[in-house]
Design an enzyme around this catalytic site. Structure first.
Site, PDB file in Angstrom:
ATOM      1  CE  LYS A  43      -4.421  -1.494   1.838  1.00 62.61           C
ATOM      2  NZ  LYS A  43      -5.519  -1.150   2.738  1.00 62.61           N
ATOM      3  CE  LYS A  79      -8.750 -10.372  -2.935  1.00 59.83           C
ATOM      4  NZ  LYS A  79      -8.260 -10.337  -1.550  1.00 59.83           N
ATOM      5  CE  LYS A  95     -13.063  -2.248  -0.591  1.00 60.47           C
ATOM      6  NZ  LYS A  95     -13.913  -2.450   0.568  1.00 60.47           N
TER       7      LYS A  95
END
Ligand code: TRP
Length: 345
Positions: free
Chosen positions: A115, A207, A210
């Site tokens: 991240k 995957k 969102k």
């Protein structure tokens, strides 16, 4: 060894819409657990701000994720449903855990590395200590079981390490406070198996997420029936027909994904789905899957939209859940303060 009352805790971040991957990967499990276990389900808004969130968007997302929880079938009478920031004990325990966890432990967290990206100097400090807050979420309730996806396994191991180190570091104080063993349980992960990993409809190697820029890659729980059917029809496939055996899905991630989604939604095994559709064209499976998805997800979407139009009701559920959560966490934190040596009046 102290035995702890079984208690389930889990949470999701209010960023973006929930999608089919969240539903099959986590939500179905959460719903099943609430039938037999005491469950606490949290909308982790304090985790969300480890990356900057536009305040109005964040506010809306908290209510939306809660609406989706409810629409999927989480029952606020049975389970505690609340948002993290309304229960201050999370932040308080996270601070104490900041002082228990070691830099070396956090330096190993792969999610932070992903991240934070290349420019770690610019990442928020919150993103770095995020796993300590997650440990506090769980342990503020002495939760024993935590359903999480594969990607959260490392964070859960860290929570166990923190619980263990707290129990050791404060062992004497814990015994003096009248506990004949450990203060915190070592929470167990319920890892949600790879069978329910839902992949992107545009790329079977990624995957469902969102944050994917293509909305066609995922089915949102708020999509209407037409959108759901269109996304399934447009899902990427390869040029071969469907195999009759599960082994034939090897190396064909798109086929495997669609068959897997059908199996999960219909409550069948992959073999059963292939017995029905194997040897045929993809289009047959896609038509059946579109119909099944609309039947299963359509009502959830409708209920989500209905609840989104009634924010007062959703806020009321969060207020009630927060009060019930606080009633569990507050006495635990009072004990923690005493054990650490703070003056408690
Ligand atoms: N970190 C988790 C995720 O991103 C969300 C989360 C926060 C969580 N606190 C938790 C999950 C406590 C389980 C238990 O998916």
């Amino acid at each position: 060894m102290t035995t702890f009352t079984p208690r389930v805790f889990s949470g999701m971040q209010p960023t973006g819409n929930l999608h089919l991957g969240n539903y099959l990967g986590a939500m179905l499990n959460w719903i099943k657990l609430q039938e037999t276990q005491e469950c606490i389900y949290c909308v982790v808004d304090m985790h969300a701000i480890t990356l900057w969130q536009e305040p109005k968007e964040l506010h809306k997302a908290i209510l939306e994720v809660t609406a989706a929880y409810l629409a999927c079938g989480l029952d606020p009478k049975r389970s505690i449903i609340f948002n993290q920031s309304q229960v201050q004990e999370h932040a308080e325990l996270a601070w104490i855990f900041n002082c228990v966890a070691r830099m070396g432990w956090l330096n190993r967290m792969t999610q932070f590395k992903e991240k934070a990206g290349k420019d770690k100097e610019q990442a928020s400090v919150g993103l770095y200590v995020y796993p300590n807050l997650m440990a506090a979420d769980i342990l503020a309730y002495k939760a024993t079981h935590v359903p999480v996806g594969e990607d959260q396994k490392q964070h859960l191991e860290l929570a166990r390490d923190i619980a263990g180190k707290f129990n050791l570091d404060f062992g004497d104080a814990i015994r003096e406070a009248g506990y004949n063993g450990d203060f915190f349980p070592l929470p167990e992960p319920f890892i949600i198996g790879p069978a329910t990993r839902v992949m992107s409809l545009r790329d079977g190697a990624k995957k469902m997420s969102k944050s994917d820029p293509s909305d066609l890659s995922r089915i949102n729980l708020s999509d209407d029936a037409d959108t759901i059917a269109r996304k399934i029809r447009k899902a990427k496939t390869d040029t071969d027909g469907l195999p009759s055996e599960a082994a034939g899905l090897k190396g064909r991630p798109e086929a495997e994904n669609l068959v897997g989604i059908h199996a999960a939604l219909s409550g069948q095994s992959v073999e059963q789905v292939l017995a029905q559709f194997g040897g045929g064209q993809f289009s047959r499976l896609k038509e059946a899957l579109a119909e099944l998805s609309v039947a299963k997800l359509g009502p959830i979407g409708r209920e989500t939209r209905r609840l989104k139009a009634d924010p007062g009701h959703v806020e009321g559920i969060l207020a009630d859940g927060s009060a019930r959560a606080r009633a569990i966490a507050a006495p635990i934190l009072r004990e923690v303060r005493k054990i650490v040596g703070f003056v408690v009046s």
